[in-house]
Scaffold this motif. Structure first.
Motif, short mmCIF file in Angstrom:
data_model
loop_
_atom_site.label_atom_id
_atom_site.label_comp_id
_atom_site.label_asym_id
_atom_site.label_seq_id
_atom_site.Cartn_x
_atom_site.Cartn_y
_atom_site.Cartn_z
N GLU A 115 -4.98 5.22 2.63
CA GLU A 115 -3.98 4.34 2.33
C GLU A 115 -4.62 3.49 0.90
OE1 GLU A 115 -0.97 2.48 3.47
OE2 GLU A 115 -1.30 4.49 4.52
N TYR A 118 -4.27 0.70 -1.76
CA TYR A 118 -3.57 -0.63 -1.92
C TYR A 118 -3.75 -1.27 -3.37
CZ TYR A 118 -4.33 -1.14 3.15
OH TYR A 118 -4.38 -1.08 4.28
N TYR A 141 3.62 -3.48 -7.79
CA TYR A 141 3.50 -3.55 -6.17
C TYR A 141 4.78 -3.52 -5.53
CZ TYR A 141 2.52 -8.48 -6.42
OH TYR A 141 2.69 -9.77 -7.03
N SER A 175 0.80 -1.31 -0.10
CA SER A 175 0.00 -0.02 -0.04
C SER A 175 0.86 1.25 -0.09
CB SER A 175 -0.76 0.06 1.43
OG SER A 175 -0.31 0.22 2.41
#
Length: 190
Positions: free
Chosen positions: A165, A167, A137, A11
């Motif tokens: 946040e 993700y 990611y 995140s």
């Protein structure tokens, strides 16, 4: 690693949105369709956006055109502002990134993704080790660990964030290659 650990690890904390003028300066990794698997990634340097796509090169897109497209099509987008490079000018970085994009003809399965030239850029200017099968990611996580991200901003992602946040979606290298192959097949059918 268990999947809960995975999901929580990937995140980024978003800063408060500021005016569009903020994107005219500095270097930004732009994650378009940021909740999609896979998202599309390009780099915005000094108001000039470049990326590698399934159709080829997307070069010299003015930030105003990019932002207008994002707003009109309501594209979920995360902007990751990179720390200012201590030596190289933004113009030089943009020139080198365009050369790096042109090293690839287009996004192709098991050859190049939109992330490929970005990895070259980060290796060149931030000494980030090139990991061939690394997903976005995972790369963002390494950038965070090395404190290379100055801040993150989001557009059209109000429904996708938990407080501040964001993700990133998690997918495998194999899933990415399958999607690229399907996209490429669809492109040639048209």
């Amino acid at each position: 690693m268990n999947s809960l650990k995975n999901q929580n690890s990937y995140s980024i904390t978003l800063s408060e949105n500021t005016s569009p003028e903020v994107f005219s300066d500095n270097s930004w990794i732009v994650v378009l369709h940021s909740s999609r698997i896979p998202p599309h990634i390009g780099i915005l340097i000094n108001g000039c956006y470049n990326s590698l796509t399934i159709k080829g090169h997307e070069m010299n897109v003015d930030v105003r055109v990019l932002l207008k497209t994002i707003q009109q099509k309501k594209i979920e987008t995360v902007f990751l502002k990179l720390k200012k490079h201590p030596v190289f000018s933004l113009d030089y970085q943009n020139e080198i990134f365009q050369i790096q994009v042109k090293q690839f003809t287009q996004v192709k399965p098991n050859e190049a993704s939109c992330l490929s030239p970005i990895k070259l850029f980060l290796t060149e200017f931030y000494a980030v080790q090139l990991i061939e099968k690394e997903m976005l990611y995972e790369l963002v996580e390494r950038l965070k660990e090395n404190d290379y991200i100055d801040k993150a901003l989001g557009l059209n992602i109000e429904n996708q964030i938990n407080s501040t946040e964001f993700y990133f979606p998690i997918y495998s290298y194999e899933e990415l290659q399958d999607i690229i192959l399907k996209e490429q097949t669809n492109l040639y059918k048209k």
